[in-house]
Design a protein around this motif. Sequence first.
Motif, PDB file in Angstrom:
ATOM      1  N   HIS A   1      -3.860  17.448  13.662  1.00  0.00           N
ATOM      2  CA  HIS A   1      -4.979  17.206  14.666  1.00  0.00           C
ATOM      3  C   HIS A   1      -5.983  17.990  14.681  1.00  0.00           C
TER       4      HIS A   1
ATOM      5  N   LEU B   1     -10.403  14.496  24.487  1.00  0.00           N
ATOM      6  CA  LEU B   1     -11.417  14.990  23.487  1.00  0.00           C
ATOM      7  C   LEU B   1     -12.646  13.971  23.513  1.00  0.00           C
ATOM      8  N   LYS B   2     -12.003  12.803  23.475  1.00  0.00           N
ATOM      9  CA  LYS B   2     -13.144  11.459  23.192  1.00  0.00           C
ATOM     10  C   LYS B   2     -14.248  11.547  24.723  1.00  0.00           C
TER      11      LYS B   2
ATOM     12  N   ARG C   1       1.120   9.918  17.969  1.00  0.00           N
ATOM     13  CA  ARG C   1       0.708   8.379  17.725  1.00  0.00           C
ATOM     14  C   ARG C   1      -0.493   8.384  16.676  1.00  0.00           C
TER      15      ARG C   1
ATOM     16  N   TYR D   1      -6.698  18.211  33.368  1.00  0.00           N
ATOM     17  CA  TYR D   1      -7.452  19.274  32.254  1.00  0.00           C
ATOM     18  C   TYR D   1      -8.375  20.074  32.874  1.00  0.00           C
TER      19      TYR D   1
ATOM     20  N   PRO E   1      -5.817  22.509  29.295  1.00  0.00           N
ATOM     21  CA  PRO E   1      -4.996  21.896  30.150  1.00  0.00           C
ATOM     22  C   PRO E   1      -4.439  22.782  31.157  1.00  0.00           C
TER      23      PRO E   1
ATOM     24  N   ASP F   1     -11.673   6.649  15.108  1.00  0.00           N
ATOM     25  CA  ASP F   1     -11.494   8.192  15.018  1.00  0.00           C
ATOM     26  C   ASP F   1     -10.848   8.273  13.553  1.00  0.00           C
TER      27      ASP F   1
ATOM     28  N   ARG G   1     -10.021  11.852  11.131  1.00  0.00           N
ATOM     29  CA  ARG G   1      -8.696  12.365  11.201  1.00  0.00           C
ATOM     30  C   ARG G   1      -8.308  12.220   9.689  1.00  0.00           C
TER      31      ARG G   1
ATOM     32  N   ASP H   1      -3.422  12.074  27.719  1.00  0.00           N
ATOM     33  CA  ASP H   1      -3.289  13.144  26.598  1.00  0.00           C
ATOM     34  C   ASP H   1      -4.346  13.712  26.176  1.00  0.00           C
ATOM     35  N   LEU H   2      -4.349  14.519  25.174  1.00  0.00           N
ATOM     36  CA  LEU H   2      -5.626  15.380  24.622  1.00  0.00           C
ATOM     37  C   LEU H   2      -6.680  14.536  23.995  1.00  0.00           C
ATOM     38  N   ASP H   3      -6.276  13.479  23.308  1.00  0.00           N
ATOM     39  CA  ASP H   3      -7.154  12.561  22.316  1.00  0.00           C
ATOM     40  C   ASP H   3      -8.155  11.867  23.511  1.00  0.00           C
ATOM     41  N   VAL H   4      -7.657  11.284  24.461  1.00  0.00           N
ATOM     42  CA  VAL H   4      -8.319  10.702  25.511  1.00  0.00           C
ATOM     43  C   VAL H   4      -9.581  11.773  26.181  1.00  0.00           C
TER      44      VAL H   4
ATOM     45  N   MET I   1      -1.538  14.252  33.587  1.00  0.00           N
ATOM     46  CA  MET I   1      -1.816  15.637  33.140  1.00  0.00           C
ATOM     47  C   MET I   1      -3.022  15.801  33.258  1.00  0.00           C
TER      48      MET I   1
ATOM     49  N   ALA J   1       1.406  22.213  25.204  1.00  0.00           N
ATOM     50  CA  ALA J   1       0.503  22.546  26.434  1.00  0.00           C
ATOM     51  C   ALA J   1      -0.525  21.665  26.678  1.00  0.00           C
ATOM     52  N   ALA J   2      -1.216  21.194  25.513  1.00  0.00           N
ATOM     53  CA  ALA J   2      -2.655  20.690  25.686  1.00  0.00           C
ATOM     54  C   ALA J   2      -2.045  19.021  25.503  1.00  0.00           C
ATOM     55  N   ARG J   3      -1.038  18.761  25.488  1.00  0.00           N
ATOM     56  CA  ARG J   3      -0.433  17.334  25.213  1.00  0.00           C
ATOM     57  C   ARG J   3      -1.150  16.569  24.212  1.00  0.00           C
ATOM     58  N   ILE J   4      -1.112  16.953  22.847  1.00  0.00           N
ATOM     59  CA  ILE J   4      -1.557  16.288  21.823  1.00  0.00           C
ATOM     60  C   ILE J   4      -0.629  15.216  21.492  1.00  0.00           C
ATOM     61  N   PRO J   5      -1.331  14.127  21.464  1.00  0.00           N
ATOM     62  CA  PRO J   5      -0.200  12.708  21.568  1.00  0.00           C
ATOM     63  C   PRO J   5       0.260  12.701  20.009  1.00  0.00           C
TER      64      PRO J   5
END
Lengths: 107, 410
Positions: free
Chosen positions: B113, A87-88, B167, A3, A105, B173, B177, A82-85, A1, B161-165
Motif C-alpha cells: 500500500h 486518501l482519495k 481488497r 480520521y 486516524p 487506482d 498501485r 477505510d484509508l483508501d476512501v 472510522m 490503526a489507519a485501516r488500510i483495506p
Amino acid sequence: MRYLVSVIDDKSNPGSTDRRPAISAFNERLIAGGYWVFSGGLADTDAATVVDNRGEQAVFSDGPFVESKEYLAGVWVWEAPDLDVVLKLAAEASKVCDRKIEVRPFL
Amino acid sequence: MSDAEEAVTRAHHDEWARVVAALTRRFGDLDIAEEAAAEAFATAVERWPAGGVPPNPGAWLTTTASRKAIDRIRRENRRDDKHREAQMTRDDPPEPVGAVDDDRLRLIFTCCHPALAMEARVALTLRMVGGLTVPEIARAFLVQGATMEQRITRAKAKIKAARIPYRMPSADDLPVRVSGVLAVLFLVFNEGYLASGPDTDPVRHDLTTEAIRLTRLIRALLPQDGEVTGLLALMLLIEARRPARVSADGELVPLAEQDRGAWDTELVAEGHRLVRERLAAAAAGVAPGRYQILAAINAVHTSARDIRDTDWSQVLALYDQLVRLDPSPIIALNRAIAVAELDGPEVALAIVDRLAGALAGYHAYHATRADLLRRLGRSRQSRAAYDRAIELAGNTGETAYLTRRRDQLQ
C-alpha cells in the motif's frame, strides 16, 4: 472510522488565498457523501496560546507549541470506511485547498 | 531430512501465503494472521513426524492456524471488537470463485500500500506473501534483525490503526498501485534468483516461481500495462537460464560459461514474444520503462546461441537508454560489463573504479573488478578483489564460483 484531516500550510510558500468558494463546494460534497463530521479553518499561529498547568500553577505562553515553517491551517474530521476512501478524498482536498494534507486516524 | 520435515518445508513453500491470506480475510488482522500461521507451522513441525503428514496439509494448516487465532483473540478478550467476535463464532466464510489467487493478490496490494514506506512494503510482502523469516529479510536488505522486526511491526500497526483495506484497489487506482507491487515482486524474484542465506540453495526457485506466478496474475488483470509485461518477460528470460546457472557441484555458472543448450526454450520463446509485443508498442510511440529495457537486454543475451554471438553494441545501447531512466550505480556497473566486451577491460575498469564510493559494500562490484583485473593480468589486485567479493557474497553458489576463480589465479 474517523480520521483527522489536517491542512498544512507553508509560511515560506503559502497556498493561494482564493480557495474559500472551492472549499465550500467540496464540503457540500463531503456532506452529501456522508463523510463530513466537522471542519474549520484556523486563525494564524500568532493567535495561539499554549497552556501548561502540570506544575504549581498554570503557565500561559504566547504562540504555538512548536515554531515551524509548516503549520496547521485547518482541520476536518471525516467518517470513512477505510484509508483508501480517505486518501482519495484527501487527494481532492489537497487540490481544492492548494495545500498539503495530513491524514491521521483516531484511536 | 525426514519425510515429515520435508513435508513441512514443502507446505511452507506452497501454503504459507494462502494460510496468511485466508486468515487475514477471516480475522481482518495481519498480525493475528501471521502469528497464527507461524504457530500452525510450528505445530506441524512437532506433530507430523509422529502423527503423520495430513492428507491435505494446506487445509490442516489453515484450520490449525484459525484455531490458534481464535485462542489468541479469546486470550486478549477483545470485547471492543465485535467484528472479530462475529468471525469467531461462524465457520470459514465460503470462498468466492478464484478466491485463492484473489486472496493472495489482496494480501499483496495491502502489503504494497502506498501509505506505507517502500522498505516496509518490501519487508511486509516478503514476510506475509513470500513467507521469508525476519532474519532472511534482514539479510537481504543488509540491516539488523531487530531493525527489520521493528519495520514489519510498525507497518502492521499502521495498517491496523489507519485501516488500510484488505481488497483490490479500484480500477482507476490500479496502474499506480501496480508499479509499487512490481518493484516488490522483482525484489522477491531476485531474492529467489540469488538466495542470500548461508545454508540455503543458491537458487530458491520457489521464490522465482512465486514472483512469476503473481506477475502473470497482474498481467492478466492489466494486459495493456507495458511495465507488467516487461517485468514478466524479464523474469521469464532470467528463469529460462536457471537450468544452466548452477553446476552439478553447486557452483554458480556465469552467463558466458553457461551451457546454452540447457536453457528452457519455452520460457525463452515466451519472453521473446512479450519483448516483441513491447517493441511494437515502443515503435508506436510508447516510451518503455526500466523493466521493458531490462527485458530487451535479456532478450539480446538469450538470442545468442553462443556467448561470442552476443550483440554487445545492442546491449550497450539499451544500457545507455536505461542509465537515462535510472542513473543508479548498479545499472552503471552492469553497463561497464558490456563496455568491457566492446572496448576492453581497461576502459571498463576505469568506469567501475569510479563507482567505488557507492558500491564498496556490494559483492558484485568487487566480483566485476576482480574479473576485469584478472583479464588485465593484474593477479595480485584481482586476488584482493575476489577476497572482498567472497567476504560480501551471501550466496553459496556464488561463493564457490568466486573461490574457484580466485584459486585459479597465477
